[in-house]
Design an enzyme around this catalytic site. Structure first.
Site, PDB file in Angstrom:
ATOM      1  CB  CYS A   1      -0.938  -0.010   1.204  1.00 32.25           C
ATOM      2  SG  CYS A   1      -2.206  -1.281   1.099  1.00 32.25           S
TER       3      CYS A   1
HETATM    4  N1  LIG Z   1      -3.827  -5.732   1.939  1.00 35.57           N
HETATM    5  C1  LIG Z   1      -4.114  -4.560   2.496  1.00 35.57           C
HETATM    6  O1  LIG Z   1      -3.757  -4.299   3.633  1.00 35.57           O
HETATM    7  C2  LIG Z   1      -4.921  -3.530   1.746  1.00 35.57           C
HETATM    8  C3  LIG Z   1      -5.502  -2.485   2.476  1.00 35.57           C
HETATM    9  C4  LIG Z   1      -6.266  -1.548   1.803  1.00 35.57           C
HETATM   10  C5  LIG Z   1      -6.416  -1.641   0.424  1.00 35.57           C
HETATM   11  N2  LIG Z   1      -5.813  -2.657  -0.263  1.00 35.57           N
HETATM   12  C6  LIG Z   1      -6.037  -2.715  -1.717  1.00 35.57           C
HETATM   13  O2  LIG Z   1      -6.959  -3.771  -1.969  1.00 35.57           O
HETATM   14  C7  LIG Z   1      -6.655  -4.383  -3.229  1.00 35.57           C
HETATM   15  C8  LIG Z   1      -6.442  -5.873  -3.032  1.00 35.57           C
HETATM   16  O3  LIG Z   1      -5.314  -6.051  -2.193  1.00 35.57           O
HETATM   17  P1  LIG Z   1      -5.015  -7.419  -1.432  1.00 35.57           P
HETATM   18  O4  LIG Z   1      -3.963  -7.101  -0.432  1.00 35.57           O
HETATM   19  O5  LIG Z   1      -6.269  -8.050  -0.990  1.00 35.57           O
HETATM   20  O6  LIG Z   1      -4.372  -8.286  -2.592  1.00 35.57           O
HETATM   21  P2  LIG Z   1      -4.039  -9.826  -2.542  1.00 35.57           P
HETATM   22  O7  LIG Z   1      -2.916 -10.036  -3.479  1.00 35.57           O
HETATM   23  O8  LIG Z   1      -3.931 -10.295  -1.127  1.00 35.57           O
HETATM   24  O9  LIG Z   1      -5.344 -10.509  -3.147  1.00 35.57           O
HETATM   25  C9  LIG Z   1      -5.778 -10.283  -4.444  1.00 35.57           C
HETATM   26  C10 LIG Z   1      -6.433 -11.547  -4.965  1.00 35.57           C
HETATM   27  O10 LIG Z   1      -6.973 -11.267  -6.259  1.00 35.57           O
HETATM   28  C11 LIG Z   1      -6.816 -12.421  -7.059  1.00 35.57           C
HETATM   29  N3  LIG Z   1      -6.971 -12.031  -8.453  1.00 35.57           N
HETATM   30  C12 LIG Z   1      -6.107 -11.385  -9.258  1.00 35.57           C
HETATM   31  N4  LIG Z   1      -6.681 -11.175 -10.467  1.00 35.57           N
HETATM   32  C13 LIG Z   1      -7.919 -11.701 -10.406  1.00 35.57           C
HETATM   33  C14 LIG Z   1      -8.993 -11.791 -11.328  1.00 35.57           C
HETATM   34  N5  LIG Z   1      -8.912 -11.283 -12.549  1.00 35.57           N
HETATM   35  N6  LIG Z   1     -10.115 -12.415 -10.942  1.00 35.57           N
HETATM   36  C15 LIG Z   1     -10.213 -12.938  -9.703  1.00 35.57           C
HETATM   37  N7  LIG Z   1      -9.256 -12.878  -8.784  1.00 35.57           N
HETATM   38  C16 LIG Z   1      -8.108 -12.256  -9.134  1.00 35.57           C
HETATM   39  C17 LIG Z   1      -5.464 -12.953  -6.663  1.00 35.57           C
HETATM   40  O11 LIG Z   1      -5.329 -14.317  -6.998  1.00 35.57           O
HETATM   41  C18 LIG Z   1      -5.473 -12.719  -5.140  1.00 35.57           C
HETATM   42  O12 LIG Z   1      -5.979 -13.840  -4.453  1.00 35.57           O
HETATM   43  C19 LIG Z   1      -5.441  -3.638  -3.767  1.00 35.57           C
HETATM   44  O13 LIG Z   1      -5.876  -2.600  -4.582  1.00 35.57           O
HETATM   45  C20 LIG Z   1      -4.798  -3.068  -2.519  1.00 35.57           C
HETATM   46  O14 LIG Z   1      -4.035  -1.912  -2.793  1.00 35.57           O
HETATM   47  C21 LIG Z   1      -5.080  -3.611   0.371  1.00 35.57           C
END
Ligand SMILES: NC(=O)c1ccc[n+]([C@@H]2O[C@H](COP(=O)([O-])OP(=O)(O)OC[C@H]3O[C@@H](n4cnc5c(N)ncnc54)[C@H](O)[C@@H]3O)[C@@H](O)[C@H]2O)c1
Length: 409
Positions: free
Chosen positions: A257
């Site tokens: 992030c």
């Molecule tokens: N992790 C955090 O602390 C956090 C906090 C706030 C915001 N975010 C934002 O949230 C979003 C997701 O982050 P995250 O940490 O959950 O990511 P992550 O990598 O943990 O999870 C993302 C998931 O999406 C899946 N994926 C990718 N492409 C796909 C598709 N086309 N169809 C279906 N599934 C698909 C991946 O396999 C993975 O399991 C990002 O934009 C991130 O910046 C994350």
């Protein structure tokens, strides 16, 4: 009213989102392209340290479906997109996951569906990647299809901030879109007047953190030079009951992030001919901290007549954050790579990561409370203050010939 909700992307954000909507009484389909994750969930086994196996079993009992089958996406009431939004090696936003998630559903939504993007991204994305796409397919957005943006604010590892209780920012493309999204999220919703405002607010939150951490990093350099304690200066400043918020210096911010999101903004502004020097400089300061600490480690060794190349080194803690089993963009990993240029004998331990990590090539070990094992090393670098290490810190120090602490300021 009970709805059929699809959550696309079952990572740190998507999986807790599934749980929240299940708890609110909805029928939820968790979709991910990673077949291993789906198999794991259907066995009731969590792959996230922030989600227990019991919670997965509870969701399965409530008829939650975990699937990689695209056909399951057809004709649902709500689609929530929680896919990654990383940057590439040149710090350029990579929207390919959002694009592919939208492609997956473009022919599967029904009249009346609500689509919400929750991934962090630059202002304009929801309009560019969702509104324009579905409008081009003939949908009248706000009448027969609803599009909204609501950024996630979850803070993994912070047990006090359970995601369901954190206020959500929500914006809709039209008033109808906003009303639909607000109805879904229920309480703790802060509605804003445009998609761009919601998108920018989220990025600004993380940019605020980057800039302030960079300032604390710079304070570290100042206090090192003055030979005073940066921690004590910060504690003293933090006694002011207003107008000050304490941020601490570190090896370089990891995770997906804070070292990522600000570049969505600088990239966008650069394209539009606007300079954002403060944000760029904060990023550079953050990037400089690794070399700064490498120098400090080297000075520490020189003062003691030691040479890094001759030492066996143990690193304690590799994740990007304490108590979180997430190694993405970890500065400690980068530190290991740099140290590896001088000494071949480096062993990394991370007991938090170990329980969840499966990539065999990383060779990250587990101490399992056997602190005596540290006596076989010359130098122990205490890199992440996981609770289980903090509780045993005196033992760690006792068993370390040379102990370098990267966690205290
Ligand atoms: N992790 C955090 O602390 C956090 C906090 C706030 C915001 N975010 C934002 O949230 C979003 C997701 O982050 P995250 O940490 O959950 O990511 P992550 O990598 O943990 O999870 C993302 C998931 O999406 C899946 N994926 C990718 N492409 C796909 C598709 N086309 N169809 C279906 N599934 C698909 C991946 O396999 C993975 O399991 C990002 O934009 C991130 O910046 C994350």
């Amino acid at each position: 009213m009970k709805k059929e909700i699809v959550v696309i992307g079952l990572g740190y954000v998507g999986l807790p989102s599934v749980m929240n909507h299940v708890e609110n009484g909805h029928q939820v389909i968790g979709f991910d392209i990673d077949q291993r994750k789906i198999e794991s969930l259907n066995r009731g086994v969590s792959y996230l340290d922030t989600m227990s196996n019991e919670s997965i079993t509870e969701m399965l009992k409530k008829e939650t479906v975990f699937t990689a089958d695209e056909q399951m996406l057809k004709d649902r009431d709500v689609y929530i997109i929680d896919v990654p939004t990383p940057i590439d090696d040149h710090k350029i936003p990579d929207l390919s996951y959002v694009k592919s998630a939208v492609s997956l559903i473009e022919d599967k939504v029904k009249v009346g569906s609500l689509i919400i993007l929750e991934s962090t991204t630059y202002p304009g994305t929801t309009e560019e990647y969702l509104v324009e796409k579905f409008a081009a397919k003939g949908y009248n957005i706000g009448t027969d299809l609803y599009i909204a943006y609501s950024p996630e604010r979850i803070d993994p590892g912070n047990t006090e901030s359970l995601s369901a209780k954190i206020p959500r920012i929500v914006a809709g493309y039209t008033k109808n879109c906003l009303a639909q999204a607000k109805a879904l999220y229920g309480d703790h919703v802060s509605a804003v007047s445009s998609l761009k405002i919601a998108e920018l607010a989220k990025i600004y939150e993380n940019t605020f953190r980057l800039v302030n951490i960079a300032l604390a990093d710079e304070l570290q350099k100042i206090t090192d030079n003055l030979e005073i304690s940066v921690g004590e200066v910060l504690e003293a400043a933090a006694t002011k009951p207003f107008g000050f918020m304490k941020f601490t210096p570190n090896l370089g911010i990891g995770g997906h992030c804070i070292p990522v999101d600000p570049y969505y903004l600088t990239w966008l502004m650069e394209k539009r001919g606007i300079d954002t020097p403060l944000i760029s400089t904060a990023g550079q300061i953050n990037d400089s901290m690794l070399d700064y600490h490498l120098h400090k480690i080297n000075d520490y060794l020189v003062e003691r007549g030691e040479k890094l190349g001759e030492l066996k080194v143990a690193i304690l803690g590799v994740t990007y954050k304490k108590n979180v089993a997430d190694i993405r963009m970890s500065s400690v990993r980068k530190l290991m790579e740099k140290l590896g240029e001088t000494t071949e004998h480096i062993v990394a331990y991370d007991d938090v990561l170990h329980a969840y990590y499966t990539k065999e090539d990383e060779k990250i070990c587990c101490l399992e409370n056997n602190y005596h094992e540290l006596t076989s090393f010359d130098l122990v670098i205490y890199a992440v203050d996981h609770e289980r290490y903090e509780e045993n810190k005196p033992k760690i120090i006792e068993n370390s010939r040379l102990f370098y602490d990267l966690t205290t300021v």
